[in-house]
Design a protein around this motif. Structure first.
Motif, PDB file in Angstrom:
ATOM      1  N   GLN A 298      -5.757   4.519  -3.125  1.00 20.72           N
ATOM      2  CA  GLN A 298      -6.780   4.092  -2.169  1.00 20.72           C
ATOM      3  C   GLN A 298      -6.715   4.986  -0.941  1.00 20.72           C
ATOM      4  OE1 GLN A 298      -9.038   1.748  -2.680  1.00 20.72           O
ATOM      5  NE2 GLN A 298      -8.228   1.119  -4.694  1.00 20.72           N
ATOM      6  N   ALA A 299      -7.325   6.164  -1.057  1.00 14.45           N
ATOM      7  CA  ALA A 299      -7.213   7.154   0.019  1.00 14.45           C
ATOM      8  C   ALA A 299      -7.792   6.623   1.335  1.00 14.45           C
ATOM      9  CB  ALA A 299      -7.928   8.441  -0.392  1.00 14.45           C
ATOM     10  N   GLU A 300      -8.923   5.939   1.269  1.00 15.26           N
ATOM     11  CA  GLU A 300      -9.548   5.457   2.500  1.00 15.26           C
ATOM     12  C   GLU A 300      -8.686   4.386   3.166  1.00 15.26           C
ATOM     13  OE1 GLU A 300     -13.835   3.609   4.039  1.00 15.26           O
ATOM     14  OE2 GLU A 300     -13.529   4.138   1.940  1.00 15.26           O
ATOM     15  N   LEU A 301      -8.181   3.447   2.357  1.00 19.34           N
ATOM     16  CA  LEU A 301      -7.322   2.407   2.919  1.00 19.34           C
ATOM     17  C   LEU A 301      -5.993   2.986   3.397  1.00 19.34           C
ATOM     18  CD1 LEU A 301      -7.900  -0.604   0.495  1.00 19.34           C
ATOM     19  CD2 LEU A 301      -8.793  -0.271   2.800  1.00 19.34           C
ATOM     20  N   ALA A 302      -5.510   4.019   2.714  1.00 19.92           N
ATOM     21  CA  ALA A 302      -4.264   4.652   3.157  1.00 19.92           C
ATOM     22  C   ALA A 302      -4.445   5.252   4.547  1.00 19.92           C
ATOM     23  CB  ALA A 302      -3.837   5.732   2.160  1.00 19.92           C
ATOM     24  N   GLY A 303      -5.609   5.852   4.779  1.00 22.78           N
ATOM     25  CA  GLY A 303      -5.876   6.388   6.106  1.00 22.78           C
ATOM     26  C   GLY A 303      -5.895   5.306   7.175  1.00 22.78           C
ATOM     27  N   ARG A 304      -6.510   4.163   6.863  1.00 16.20           N
ATOM     28  CA  ARG A 304      -6.524   3.050   7.812  1.00 16.20           C
ATOM     29  C   ARG A 304      -5.115   2.526   8.038  1.00 16.20           C
ATOM     30  NH1 ARG A 304      -9.377   2.574  11.495  1.00 16.20           N
ATOM     31  NH2 ARG A 304      -8.956   0.316  11.632  1.00 16.20           N
TER      32      ARG A 304
END
Length: 423
Positions: A298-304
């Motif tokens: 989950q690249a987007e959630l990892a960024g968050r």
């Protein structure tokens, strides 16, 4: 010599036919490869044509003309396509050459024994002709076999792609690859090397296999994928197989049917993304890297996660950021042991406690709360994955975590749940 051959032509032709009969019988009796492909009449005719080509080549050689090699090349191509082993073919060629010389001598002796000495100058010419014919047969055979191997390799690659990409029903490709309908399978994905090529050693068969494991390798520009048929072997045996390669690899969980291989390939690629930082050989089994794999998926959630949990730490000057993230990673690797972390970091235990207390203040999380520890661990994994990603990024970078702590009991006074020293 040319006149003598002309005089014995009819008798020589008859003797060549008899010699072909003898060589066909001997070949069928001694070579199972020929016996599996040809009946006696067909093999005898093939050998007779070959012996006659040798005699015709001798006649041309005596006259200083080039030997006609088209028929020899055609024979080599046909026998390669039929699957006759090259060793069998060359052995029969050698026997045929000896028979031509023997038959020629017998025909000359029957015609005029006094002419036998005149036959000797023909010997080097005949052996040169036989070498040319044999080389032509072997060269055509090898070229055909190489082209056939290329076709087979391309066909196998297409079947593997169909299984690993989930393109269509798996039963046909699996059966053609010799895979059972049910079994124990895993998929391996190797990282591409720094030069952009495959991670394993070069070669048409891919990396080596472990004893008892059957591996079908698919080599691509971005790395290599292996379909492993485990049989009764444990999944850990894949790690042992990959160790000598010195490449980073991700390994899927075990699946039971070829229909599950496309999903297993995706999980193996995810395991590779969750593997520890580059810099040394590492085989990551997905089930051993589930938290990191969850972050990687989950690249987007990892960024968050990085920003929400560790944002204040990432905003620090580079050296402060590095010290705090390294200390957190070491403490997590040491299973919450401040004492072990201090040993790894070559500093006093109170120094580790002070650093972790500052991290708690910056993030608003406490290391005595299991839920907060989970958040920090996942956020730390997200930072490491951002650092280790191939693409460059302007985001702050942190060093990878140190290796696992040594086995053994926790020393007295070690803080497991909180970095704070006892009051």
């Amino acid at each position: 010599m040319e006149r003598i051959i002309e005089e014995i032509r009819e008798d020589l032709s008859r003797r060549i036919t008899v010699a072909a009969d003898r060589l066909a019988d001997r070949t069928l009796a001694e070579d199972p490869a020929y016996a599996a492909l040809f009946g006696r009449a067909e093999l005898r005719e093939r050998i007779r044509r070959g012996l006659r080509q040798s005699v015709e080549g001798l006649e041309r050689g005596i006259r200083g003309l080039p030997v006609e090699l088209a028929d020899a090349r055609a024979a080599g191509t046909l026998l390669a396509e039929q699957g006759l082993p090259l060793d069998s073919l060359l052995r029969t060629c050698r026997r045929g050459g000896r028979m031509v010389w023997q038959t020629l001598g017998e025909a000359v002796a029957a015609h005029d024994p006094a002419a036998l000495p005149r036959l000797l100058p023909a010997a080097p010419v005949l052996w040169d002709v036989l070498d040319q014919l044999t080389d032509a047969v072997a060269d055509a055979y090898r070229r055909t076999q190489a082209a056939r191997s290329d076709r087979d390799r391309e066909h196998r690659a297409a079947l593997l792609d169909a299984l690993l990409d989930g393109a269509g029903p798996p039963q046909g490709p699996a059966a053609r690859l010799g895979l059972p309908e049910r079994g124990r399978f895993a998929v391996v994905v190797l990282a591409a090397s720094a030069s952009g090529g495959p991670g394993g050693p070069d070669g048409p068969d891919g990396p080596p296999e472990a004893d008892g494991l059957r591996v079908l390798w698919r080599i691509r520009a971005d790395g290599e994928t292996g379909l492993v048929e485990l049989g009764h072997h444990p999944l850990e045996s894949v790690r042992e197989m990959l160790g000598p390669l010195g490449a980073r690899a991700g390994v899927s969980p075990v699946v039971d049917t070829p229909a599950d291989l496309a999903g297993a390939r995706r999980l193996a690629a995810l395991a590779l993304r969750a593997a520890p930082a580059p810099g040394g050989p590492c085989t990551a089994l997905l089930d051993e890297r589930l938290p990191a794999a969850l972050v990687a998926s989950q690249a987007e959630l990892a960024g968050r996660l990085r920003q929400v949990v560790l944002g204040p730490v990432l905003a620090l000057p580079a050296e402060d950021r590095r010290v705090l993230l390294t200390t957190l990673g070491t403490w997590l690797t040491c299973q919450g042991s401040t004492t072990y972390a201090a040993q790894r970091l070559y500093c006093h235990r109170n120094t580790v406690s002070n650093r972790l207390r500052r991290l708690e203040q910056l993030t608003g999380r406490t290391l005595s709360d299991p839920a907060h520890v989970v958040e920090l661990a996942l956020a730390h994994a997200a930072v490491l994955q951002r650092v280790n990603a191939p693409a460059t990024s302007s985001a702050p970078q942190a060093p990878p975590s140190p290796p696992s702590p040594p086995a053994g009991p926790t020393p007295a006074g070690t803080a497991r749940r909180s970095p704070r020293p006892p009051g």
